[in-house]
Scaffold this active site. Structure first.
Site, PDB file in Angstrom:
ATOM      1  N   TYR A   8      -9.680  -0.984   3.232  1.00 26.47           N
ATOM      2  CA  TYR A   8      -9.087  -0.942   4.569  1.00 26.47           C
ATOM      3  C   TYR A   8      -8.725   0.479   4.983  1.00 26.47           C
ATOM      4  CZ  TYR A   8      -8.540  -5.669   6.367  1.00 26.47           C
ATOM      5  OH  TYR A   8      -8.774  -6.902   6.930  1.00 26.47           O
ATOM      6  N   ASP A   9      -8.940   0.769   6.268  1.00 28.63           N
ATOM      7  CA  ASP A   9      -8.441   1.992   6.894  1.00 28.63           C
ATOM      8  C   ASP A   9      -7.369   1.589   7.902  1.00 28.63           C
ATOM      9  OD1 ASP A   9     -10.809   4.598   6.853  1.00 28.63           O
ATOM     10  OD2 ASP A   9     -11.020   2.740   5.733  1.00 28.63           O
ATOM     11  N   VAL A  18      -7.064   3.045   2.392  1.00 26.53           N
ATOM     12  CA  VAL A  18      -6.498   2.428   1.192  1.00 26.53           C
ATOM     13  C   VAL A  18      -7.499   1.388   0.696  1.00 26.53           C
ATOM     14  CG1 VAL A  18      -4.455   1.357   0.187  1.00 26.53           C
ATOM     15  CG2 VAL A  18      -4.230   2.735   2.248  1.00 26.53           C
ATOM     16  N   ASP A  67      15.370   4.756  12.508  1.00 25.98           N
ATOM     17  CA  ASP A  67      16.772   5.194  12.542  1.00 25.98           C
ATOM     18  C   ASP A  67      17.074   5.650  13.963  1.00 25.98           C
ATOM     19  OD1 ASP A  67      19.272   6.218  12.211  1.00 25.98           O
ATOM     20  OD2 ASP A  67      18.761   7.614  10.603  1.00 25.98           O
ATOM     21  N   HIS A  97      -6.303 -13.450   4.922  1.00 23.55           N
ATOM     22  CA  HIS A  97      -5.207 -12.606   4.452  1.00 23.55           C
ATOM     23  C   HIS A  97      -4.328 -12.206   5.631  1.00 23.55           C
ATOM     24  CE1 HIS A  97      -8.524  -9.964   5.635  1.00 23.55           C
ATOM     25  NE2 HIS A  97      -7.620  -9.041   5.900  1.00 23.55           N
ATOM     26  N   ASP A 135      26.499   4.010  12.775  1.00 21.53           N
ATOM     27  CA  ASP A 135      25.174   4.601  12.600  1.00 21.53           C
ATOM     28  C   ASP A 135      24.295   3.518  11.981  1.00 21.53           C
ATOM     29  OD1 ASP A 135      22.974   6.177  12.259  1.00 21.53           O
ATOM     30  OD2 ASP A 135      23.914   7.625  10.911  1.00 21.53           O
ATOM     31  N   ASP A 166       0.799  -1.225   0.000  1.00 23.29           N
ATOM     32  CA  ASP A 166       0.000   0.000   0.000  1.00 23.29           C
ATOM     33  C   ASP A 166       0.829   1.271   0.000  1.00 23.29           C
ATOM     34  OD1 ASP A 166      -2.489  -1.248  -0.113  1.00 23.29           O
ATOM     35  OD2 ASP A 166      -2.541  -1.566   2.049  1.00 23.29           O
TER      36      ASP A 166
END
Length: 712
Positions: free
Chosen positions: A442-443, A439, A508, A499, A651, A354
């Site tokens: 579906y929400d 989408v 990050d 499904h 990092d 999505d």
């Protein structure tokens, strides 16, 4: 057969209706709009000011592109290539090309703003261009053709245009008539194509599936099963029609979800309205539209076309010194993978990505005050670029609010000592940043929740409606041994197809700075007690392992082989010598059970593990790759991680996938109750002690006078 001109007009109207529901198109000063953007009306907050986006300027290096900047990019692109002026080039995404991370980290408020660039993905002539536009110099600094598999994110123009193509086909129109469906009731949507081999390579294709609106707004419950259309997106022509013959269309009765037209008796007592009152107003403030300050937290929040909402530069104040300390540089949902478990024609290709195929931003509808977000919420709009490069606004796309649900953050009462009357308790008040996206059927609701003890909780909730399959059967007794493999019968002529939902997050983590972070795997290992040494037979012992390379950090969760997973900065120690860290705390989860060589799983290989750690690379943002539509899985998190790069004392980026299997039941029909899954980022030796000691209790004198009793 008569030409179905009315049907075409209806679908055209339906498409424009969806466009207006999704985008805030605007046409003149009389409507309160300017330059294709909206002046936001104040909703749910007495202190929120109106925003004229046409006058906005960036204040922070990570602020999204403004209306002025989007207009400037459009002008620069038109001068760069005539395709942008003629309309032959389509802009599929336009966003801030974020500055180098090291420069953003060093930047302080009051410094000169860093150079502003735009990253544009455009498509024309059958090729995908990745373009970088320098807004300061007013020129295109790079224009590179991306030759990996896959195509750019779809535009809503793509989707709506494709939904009308089947009406050009005489065969399709006859199939609709054979099913007894009026063209005026026809609603067609576009399930994405997936990728299943050479037949579809070399051209953009999309599937079209149709429903009937007759008798209900909830057309998802009334599929025209057995009729499937494949469309060439570039030529806008039908490639293939499969018609297995009419299958009974599920009934409309009982499927309508709009509150104002419900006519069934409600066998429950009414719940009185509930509101959290804040007599002194909210405790958080938003500076320059995107910088949020609350309690001991500061973070940057913005809307994003692909990810929906991005949280950046989250810092928390040290409870001992007051020093702001970095926790996370950037966090966002990198991809949503929703594979359906039906291998039959018309369903096998349904394995949605999505975020990368359609984007979570364009499908984010305005949040509804008092229902999506409580009183005293602060709303933030999304500003994006349309396919022709004009700025558009998604109003009230994000809300910020404080949550108090009567929960307790800490308590203790002392009863062991004579004459002691110690009763200490602290209310659990948190700050939530929320967005919701619709989408298709579906929400999804995304919450980033910040606590005063330093914890961040990320929750994804799924709501909306099922994607159902029509069937000739209306009772399980009629199935006999022919039970549908796709899923259970949940209503007459309705199969709820099994499904999965997998949401992979890019986290990050910058624990006390961007460098010198490591993943520590904390293993709980069972130990046997030597005979005769203790009445105990066994116990758990903690052993710690530092992940050296990426393959050390490809992690599958297991209840019977338990680990904790800490991101630590070994160069920042507590007073007793522990490295400062945060740990990821998984909630309930599920793993993909698909074969690794199954085409949907090849593209969704980022779900092969629940946890990954990779070295920071600004080009590795999206777990499924930059170009994911019809991609072949050659640019995924799995591919990057298999390079087995060093991740110790560097990092690093943490990736976490939360998921759940969904076996539908009758209570999911005709609408689904909201189901949530979450994970936590929790301090682990980050503070010298629990910061919650600094929070204050509530007192009656500080609160408004309300009726405190319920009827007996």
């Amino acid at each position: 057969m008569a030409e179905p001109s009315f049907a075409r007009l209806f679908l055209l109207f339906f498409s424009f209706l969806l466009i207006f529901a999704t985008y805030s198109w605007v046409f003149g000063p009389d409507s309160g709009f300017l330059f294709g953007t909206r002046v936001r009306k104040t909703l749910g907050s007495n202190r929120q000011v109106h925003v004229d986006h046409s006058l906005e300027k960036p204040h922070h290096p990570l602020d999204p592109l403004t209306v002025r900047e989007i207009n400037r990019v459009r002008t620069i692109l038109s001068n760069h290539d005539p395709g942008f002026g003629s309309g032959s080039a389509t802009i599929h995404s336009m966003a801030l090309d974020e500055p180098e991370k090291s420069r953003v980290v060093q930047w302080k408020k009051g410094n000169k703003l860093l150079s502003r660039r735009a990253a544009v993905v455009a498509y024309w002539g059958g090729q995908t261009h990745e373009i970088t536009v320098d807004l300061d110099s007013g020129r295109v600094v790079s224009d590179v053709i991306n030759r990996t598999s896959g195509y750019p994110i779809l535009t809503l123009n793509d989707v709506f245009a494709a939904s009308q193509v089947p009406l050009k086909s005489l065969e399709f129109n006859r199939s609709i008539e054979a099913r007894g469906v009026k063209f005026s009731d026809l609603a067609c949507i576009t399930p994405f194509a997936g990728w299943f081999g050479s037949e579809e390579e070399g051209r953009r294709v999309i599937r079209v599936q149709c429903f009937t609106l007759q008798g209900t707004t909830n057309y998802f419950m009334r599929p025209l099963e057995g009729l499937y259309v494949t469309v060439d997106l570039d030529k806008l022509e039908v490639i293939k029609i499969i018609d297995k013959g009419p299958i009974p269309i599920p009934k409309a009765s009982g499927t309508e979800y709009r509150f104002g037209v419900q006519n069934k008796p409600v066998h429950m007592d009414r719940i009185n309205p509930i509101s959290m009152e804040q007599p002194d107003g909210p405790s958080f403030r938003v500076e320059d539209g995107h910088l949020v300050k609350w309690a001991n937290w500061v973070f940057h929040v913005k809307a994003d076309q692909r990810a929906g909402m991005i949280i950046s530069q989250a810092t928390v104040r040290d409870s001992e010194t007051g020093e702001p300390r970095s926790v996370m540089y950037k966090g966002f949902p990198s991809e949503l993978f929703v594979p359906y478990m039906d291998p039959e024609e018309g369903w096998y290709y349904k394995g949605y990505m999505d975020a990368g195929e359609l984007g979570l931003g364009p499908t984010a509808m305005p949040l509804v005050p008092l229902n999506d977000c409580p009183r005293n919420s602060y709303y933030i709009d999304g500003v994006f670029a349309s396919p022709d490069g004009k700025p558009i606004v998604q109003p009230n796309m994000i809300c910020l609010f404080e949550r108090y649900a009567g929960d307790i953050s800490w308590r203790h009462s002392e009863i062991l000592f004579a004459n002691a009357d110690i009763r200490e308790s602290r209310p659990k008040v948190t700050l939530v940043a929320r967005m919701a996206t619709s989408v298709g059927n579906y929400d999804y609701i995304f919450d980033w929740e910040f606590q005063t003890d330093g914890l961040i909780r990320v929750t994804v909730a799924a709501s909306g409606m099922l994607m159902v399959k029509g069937t000739p059967y209306d009772n399980v007794d009629d199935l006999g041994d022919r039970e549908d493999d796709a899923g259970p019968l949940i209503s007459e002529n309705v199969i709820g197809v099994v499904h999965d939902h997998f949401i992979t997050f890019h986290l990050d983590m910058d624990i006390d700075g961007p460098m010198n972070n490591s993943l520590v795997k904390v293993h709980l290992e069972k130990q046997r007690v030597p005979t005769g040494k203790s009445p105990r037979k066994s116990y758990l012992k903690v052993k710690k392992y530092i992940a050296k390379t990426e393959k050390d950090a490809q992690i599958k969760l297991s209840l019977y082989d338990p680990y904790e997973f800490h991101i630590v900065n070994p160069n920042r120690k507590s007073r007793v010598g522990n490295p400062a860290g945060y740990r990821i705390v998984p909630g309930g989860n599920a793993a993909s059970l698909l074969d690794h060589d199954d085409p949907p799983q090849i593209r969704g290989a980022f779900t092969n593990n629940q946890i990954w750690v990779t070295p920071y690379n600004r080009s590795e943002q999206y777990a499924g790759g930059v170009l994911i539509y019809q991609s072949q899985g050659d640019d995924t998190l799995q591919v990057w991680s298999d390079r087995d790069r060093s991740i110790e004392n560097k990092d690093i980026v943490l990736w976490y996938t939360l998921g759940f299997h969904h076996v539908p039941c009758q209570e999911d029909y005709p609408v689904m109750p909201t189901v949530a899954a979450s994970f936590e980022l929790k301090p682990a030796n980050f503070f010298e002690s629990n910061p919650i000691l600094g929070s204050a209790p509530f007192f009656e004198k500080d609160l408004p006078v309300c009726r405190p009793f319920a009827s007996s």
